[in-house]
Design a protein around this motif. Sequence first.
Motif, PDB file in Angstrom:
ATOM      1  N   ASP A  86       3.718   1.838   3.634  1.00  0.00           N
ATOM      2  CA  ASP A  86       3.386   0.494   3.881  1.00  0.00           C
ATOM      3  C   ASP A  86       4.129  -0.661   3.844  1.00  0.00           C
ATOM      4  OD1 ASP A  86       1.842   2.382   4.627  1.00  0.00           O
ATOM      5  OD2 ASP A  86      -0.121   0.833   4.590  1.00  0.00           O
ATOM      6  N   TYR A  87       5.255  -1.161   4.713  1.00  0.00           N
ATOM      7  CA  TYR A  87       5.844  -2.455   4.909  1.00  0.00           C
ATOM      8  C   TYR A  87       5.535  -3.583   4.428  1.00  0.00           C
ATOM      9  CZ  TYR A  87       9.852   1.193   6.601  1.00  0.00           C
ATOM     10  OH  TYR A  87      10.406   2.573   6.511  1.00  0.00           O
ATOM     11  N   PHE A  97       1.100  -1.043   0.018  1.00  0.00           N
ATOM     12  CA  PHE A  97       0.229  -0.069  -0.053  1.00  0.00           C
ATOM     13  C   PHE A  97       0.533   1.507  -0.308  1.00  0.00           C
ATOM     14  CE2 PHE A  97      -2.219   3.108   2.438  1.00  0.00           C
ATOM     15  CZ  PHE A  97      -3.801   3.768   1.527  1.00  0.00           C
ATOM     16  N   TYR A  98       0.432   2.437  -0.934  1.00  0.00           N
ATOM     17  CA  TYR A  98       1.334   3.596  -1.173  1.00  0.00           C
ATOM     18  C   TYR A  98       0.309   4.759  -0.598  1.00  0.00           C
ATOM     19  CZ  TYR A  98       0.127   3.519  -5.528  1.00  0.00           C
ATOM     20  OH  TYR A  98      -0.071   3.714  -6.875  1.00  0.00           O
ATOM     21  N   ILE A 140       0.420   6.797   7.239  1.00  0.00           N
ATOM     22  CA  ILE A 140      -0.221   7.416   7.695  1.00  0.00           C
ATOM     23  C   ILE A 140       0.634   8.418   8.979  1.00  0.00           C
ATOM     24  CG2 ILE A 140      -1.447   6.073   9.738  1.00  0.00           C
ATOM     25  CD1 ILE A 140      -3.827   6.540   9.440  1.00  0.00           C
ATOM     26  N   GLN A 141       2.164   8.076   8.732  1.00  0.00           N
ATOM     27  CA  GLN A 141       2.392   8.924   9.839  1.00  0.00           C
ATOM     28  C   GLN A 141       2.910  10.109   8.995  1.00  0.00           C
ATOM     29  OE1 GLN A 141       5.941   6.233  10.915  1.00  0.00           O
ATOM     30  NE2 GLN A 141       7.017   7.964  10.494  1.00  0.00           N
ATOM     31  N   TYR A 142       2.862  10.113   7.833  1.00  0.00           N
ATOM     32  CA  TYR A 142       3.080  11.564   7.463  1.00  0.00           C
ATOM     33  C   TYR A 142       2.345  11.640   6.041  1.00  0.00           C
ATOM     34  CZ  TYR A 142       8.086   8.988   7.835  1.00  0.00           C
ATOM     35  OH  TYR A 142       9.215   8.961   8.574  1.00  0.00           O
ATOM     36  N   GLU A 143       0.883  11.640   6.575  1.00  0.00           N
ATOM     37  CA  GLU A 143       0.034  12.199   5.495  1.00  0.00           C
ATOM     38  C   GLU A 143      -0.120  13.807   5.601  1.00  0.00           C
ATOM     39  OE1 GLU A 143      -4.751  10.341   4.018  1.00  0.00           O
ATOM     40  OE2 GLU A 143      -4.177  10.564   6.090  1.00  0.00           O
ATOM     41  N   VAL A 159      -4.617   6.174  13.844  1.00  0.00           N
ATOM     42  CA  VAL A 159      -3.213   5.673  13.326  1.00  0.00           C
ATOM     43  C   VAL A 159      -2.833   4.976  14.694  1.00  0.00           C
ATOM     44  CG1 VAL A 159      -1.188   6.547  13.967  1.00  0.00           C
ATOM     45  CG2 VAL A 159      -2.303   8.696  13.229  1.00  0.00           C
ATOM     46  N   MET A 160      -3.798   4.767  16.225  1.00  0.00           N
ATOM     47  CA  MET A 160      -3.115   3.888  16.881  1.00  0.00           C
ATOM     48  C   MET A 160      -3.619   2.245  16.699  1.00  0.00           C
ATOM     49  SD  MET A 160      -0.894   3.060  19.081  1.00  0.00           S
ATOM     50  CE  MET A 160      -0.757   1.260  18.724  1.00  0.00           C
TER      51      MET A 160
END
Length: 311
Positions: free
Chosen positions: A73-74, A29-30, A52-55, A198-199
């Motif tokens: 996402d890795y 996913f990207y 999502i932390q960089y959105e 996020v969590m």
Amino acid sequence: MLAAAAAAAPAHAATLRHGWQSVDGVHIFYREGGPPEAPTVVFLPGNPLSSIQYEKVMEDLAAVQSLHVISLDYPSFGYSDAPSPGTYAYTFDHLAETVRDFLKARGIARYALYMQDYGVPVGFRLICANPTAITAIVVQNGVIHLDGFPAAQDPHGELRSHWVQRNAGLDSRRAAYARSLGYPQAGWNDEEQVGPDVMWLAASAEQRPGVIEARNDLWFDYGSNVARYPAWQAQLRRIKAPLLVLWGKRDSYFTTPGAYAYRRDVPSAEVHILDADHFATLQIPDRIAALLGDFLQRHHIVPTKAPATGG
């Protein structure tokens, strides 16, 4: 004051595109924004989060810069596939290989790197493999020096010992913690200051079948990163790409001495100590986007926009 604040922020956030890219049979996913032909910044996430932390940072940059931004996402993180440890080796070498193949599949050959937490050892593998592909390096709360890694400084401590001889008890404690993560609701304690959306994504991704074991495999492999710190420091001294270091000063795991340590290798590195925690892009995204955008302009990674003229 309100007018000044409004002028510093983009008038509107750009809308990111989302999708999945097949990489060696794994659907990655990207999130992506801006024109693909523009200069690219690749954002590599940290553990246990994902793109999502960089959105918000990506949206801000795409809105005000002539810039292509992308994060992934890795495997087993975020919305990417979670292949079993029996079919996908959860090592940092393999994650870096997956990221490299993802970038190749997306047609990205030259790019700036923004790396945080787990993104740093993944990113430095990419830097060492092909340093001429890197236009700029940005590190945020991620280490390649023991200065900023108190838990790993004792060569006989629990972590360093685990990376030599795997400790089943440590694996069990990590697994129990992952299983204890529940649905955010009234009374929920936001320990990481990341917010409930996020969590919940991080917890639900990690609780998929086989993922807790996969993440333990990856943590066991973290010792391979510490062993490479001297080589990565040497590479940083050789590379010509400019370096920006951003650091949330309230991070108790990767501490601020780790930020200043980068200046030993690159005396010209720009270091900003920020009023934030480990996942600073979720707490002060506008500040980080402004610092990053300014850095990329001054180092001619993106063109400086001419000031508007009156009609």
